[in-house]
Design a protein around this motif. Structure first.
Motif, PDB file in Angstrom:
ATOM      1  N   THR A   1       0.682  -1.136  -0.138  1.00  0.00           N
ATOM      2  CA  THR A   1      -0.071   0.056   0.044  1.00  0.00           C
ATOM      3  C   THR A   1       0.749   1.294  -0.114  1.00  0.00           C
ATOM      4  O   THR A   1       0.315   2.424  -0.647  1.00  0.00           O
ATOM      5  CB  THR A   1      -0.745  -0.096   1.263  1.00  0.00           C
ATOM      6  OG1 THR A   1      -0.189  -0.258   2.482  1.00  0.00           O
ATOM      7  CG2 THR A   1      -1.934  -1.175   1.215  1.00  0.00           C
ATOM      8  N   VAL A   2       2.012   1.285   0.753  1.00  0.00           N
ATOM      9  CA  VAL A   2       2.973   2.345   0.715  1.00  0.00           C
ATOM     10  C   VAL A   2       3.356   2.538  -0.890  1.00  0.00           C
ATOM     11  O   VAL A   2       3.769   3.807  -1.186  1.00  0.00           O
ATOM     12  CB  VAL A   2       4.109   2.039   1.516  1.00  0.00           C
ATOM     13  CG1 VAL A   2       4.961   3.332   1.596  1.00  0.00           C
ATOM     14  CG2 VAL A   2       3.743   1.863   2.702  1.00  0.00           C
ATOM     15  N   LEU A   3       3.662   1.532  -1.606  1.00  0.00           N
ATOM     16  CA  LEU A   3       4.237   1.656  -3.161  1.00  0.00           C
ATOM     17  C   LEU A   3       3.117   1.854  -4.112  1.00  0.00           C
ATOM     18  O   LEU A   3       3.338   2.022  -5.299  1.00  0.00           O
ATOM     19  CB  LEU A   3       5.056   0.742  -3.332  1.00  0.00           C
ATOM     20  CG  LEU A   3       6.527   0.671  -2.227  1.00  0.00           C
ATOM     21  CD1 LEU A   3       7.150  -0.470  -2.753  1.00  0.00           C
ATOM     22  CD2 LEU A   3       7.460   1.670  -2.594  1.00  0.00           C
ATOM     23  N   CYS A   4       1.882   1.389  -3.823  1.00  0.00           N
ATOM     24  CA  CYS A   4       0.671   1.099  -4.945  1.00  0.00           C
ATOM     25  C   CYS A   4       0.383   2.470  -5.789  1.00  0.00           C
ATOM     26  O   CYS A   4       0.172   3.648  -5.061  1.00  0.00           O
ATOM     27  CB  CYS A   4      -0.658   0.724  -4.274  1.00  0.00           C
ATOM     28  SG  CYS A   4      -1.727   0.393  -5.308  1.00  0.00           S
ATOM     29  N   PRO A   5       0.653   2.529  -6.894  1.00  0.00           N
ATOM     30  CA  PRO A   5       0.767   3.596  -7.760  1.00  0.00           C
ATOM     31  C   PRO A   5      -0.955   4.082  -7.840  1.00  0.00           C
ATOM     32  O   PRO A   5      -1.350   5.144  -8.254  1.00  0.00           O
ATOM     33  CB  PRO A   5       1.073   3.401  -9.098  1.00  0.00           C
ATOM     34  CG  PRO A   5       1.269   1.714  -9.199  1.00  0.00           C
ATOM     35  CD  PRO A   5       1.175   1.398  -7.844  1.00  0.00           C
ATOM     36  N   ALA A   6      -2.005   3.206  -7.538  1.00  0.00           N
ATOM     37  CA  ALA A   6      -3.285   3.511  -7.737  1.00  0.00           C
ATOM     38  C   ALA A   6      -3.951   4.463  -6.278  1.00  0.00           C
ATOM     39  O   ALA A   6      -4.866   4.608  -6.299  1.00  0.00           O
ATOM     40  CB  ALA A   6      -4.366   2.236  -7.648  1.00  0.00           C
TER      41      ALA A   6
END
Length: 300
Positions: free
Chosen positions: A103-108
Motif C-alpha cells: 500500500t505504501v508503493l501502490c501507484p493507484a
C-alpha cells in the motif's frame, strides 16, 4: 562367453540394493503459527495489477507485501517490516534488509509523504508496469466509485456479511467465494462456500451503526448478508472460507488466504449499499431482468 543374467528386482547391475524413498505429502506442523501450507501467497493487486505476496500478521489478518526485499536505509523506520516463520511483523529486525507493505508503493493510491527518493523511483516503475498491463489488455483497473453502475447487476461485487458478531467485506460476490482448502490432488478446492444443501443467509437492511469502536456511517441503513442466525459451526465455516466437505475434514491445510476484510466505514464506504439486492431472476425473451425487494423486507 556365458550369457549375463539380469539383475534381480530391487538391485542395480552390480548387485547393490536400490533404496526407494516413499513420497510424503506436505503437512502443517502443530506448532506452525499459520494455517497456510505455503507462506508468501503470490497474487496481484486488484487496484494496480502489480505482483504482491500475502502474509499473515500477528493479529491473524492478511497483509499485502512488496515481493522483494529493500535496503533498510532506503525505507523509513515506520514502514519497515520483517518476516519471521511466515508471519509479518511491523518492526525492524536489525538486518540491512527489510520488507515494505504494498500500500505504501501502490501507484493507484495517493503518494505517501514518507516516500524516500528510492521508494519514489520504485513507485514510478510500478506505475509504468501498470500502464503496460492496461495497454496490453491483461489488467483492467477497477471502476471508480463515482461511475454509474450497470442497472442489470443484481448482486454486489463485494457484499457485506455479518457473522460471528462482526461485519466483514467479501472479496468477490457471494456465489464466487471459493474454498481455500487443499484437495487430495494437492490443488485448491474448486467448490464454493455458498452451498445449496446448507442453510443460507438472509439479506437485510440493518442500521449502519458503528462496530467495535468504528465511526458511524453516513447512511442510516446498509444491505447486509446476515449469517448470525446460523449455528456457530456454520458461521465458522464461512469465516474460514471452506466448503461443507472440507469444513469437517481434519488436517486439510489451506492453500490460499481467506478474502475477508473487517468492515472499515471510511475505507469501504464505496461498497456499502442502502438497497437490498434481489437474487430471484426471471427470464423473458432470452434476457434476464432483476427486481428490487419490497420495503416489507427491510429490518428496523
Amino acid at each position: 562367453m556365458s550369457s549375463t543374467t539380469p539383475a534381480s528386482s530391487g538391485r542395480r547391475w552390480d548387485g547393490t540394493p536400490i533404496r526407494t524413498h516413499r513420497l510424503r505429502s506436505l503437512r502443517l506442523s502443530e506448532s506452525s503459527p499459520s494455517r497456510l501450507l505455503c507462506t508468501a501467497q503470490a497474487s496481484r493487486c486488484r487496484d494496480c495489477g502489480n505482483h504482491i505476496t500475502w502474509h499473515d500478521r500477528t493479529d491473524h489478518r492478511p497483509i499485502a507485501m512488496h515481493p522483494q526485499e529493500l535496503p533498510a536505509t532506503a525505507v523509513p523506520l515506520v514502514c519497515r517490516w520483517h518476516i519471521d516463520s511466515g508471519i509479518a511483523h511491523p518492526a525492524d529486525d536489525g538486518s540491512p534488509w527489510c520488507r515494505i507493505p504494498h500500500t505504501v508503493l501502490c501507484p493507484a493510491r495517493s503518494a505517501s509523504t514518507l516516500l524516500t527518493p528510492k521508494l519514489t523511483a520504485l513507485r514510478r516503475r510500478l506505475a509504468l508496469h501498470t500502464r503496460r498491463l492496461t495497454d496490453n489488455g491483461t489488467f483492467t483497473p477497477p471502476l471508480a466509485p463515482t461511475e454509474p453502475r450497470n442497472p442489470a447487476e443484481c448482486r454486489p461485487a463485494r457484499p457485506v456479511v455479518q457473522l460471528l458478531y462482526g461485519r466483514y467485506l467479501a472479496a468477490t460476490p457471494l456465489d464466487d467465494i471459493q474454498c481455500v482448502a487443499q484437495t487430495r490432488t494437492r490443488r485448491r478446492c474448486t467448490q464454493p462456500v455458498l452451498d445449496p444443501t446448507t442453510e443460507a443467509g438472509i439479506w437485510k437492511l440493518l442500521p449502519a451503526t458503528p462496530a467495535r469502536g468504528q465511526l458511524t456511517l453516513p447512511a442510516t441503513s446498509m444491505a447486509v448478508y446476515d449469517l448470525s442466525h446460523l449455528p456457530y459451526s456454520e458461521q465458522l465455516r464461512w469465516r474460514t472460507q471452506r466448503c461443507p466437505r472440507h469444513a469437517t475434514t481434519p488436517g486439510a491445510p489451506d492453500l490460499a488466504l481467506t478474502g475477508w476484510e473487517v468492515l472499515d466505514p471510511l475505507l469501504h464506504h464505496p461498497h456499502i449499499h442502502t438497497r437490498l439486492p434481489d437474487t430471484a431472476r426471471r427470464r423473458g425473451n432470452g434476457q434476464q431482468s432483476c427486481h428490487r425487494r419490497t420495503a416489507a423486507r427491510q429490518e428496523p
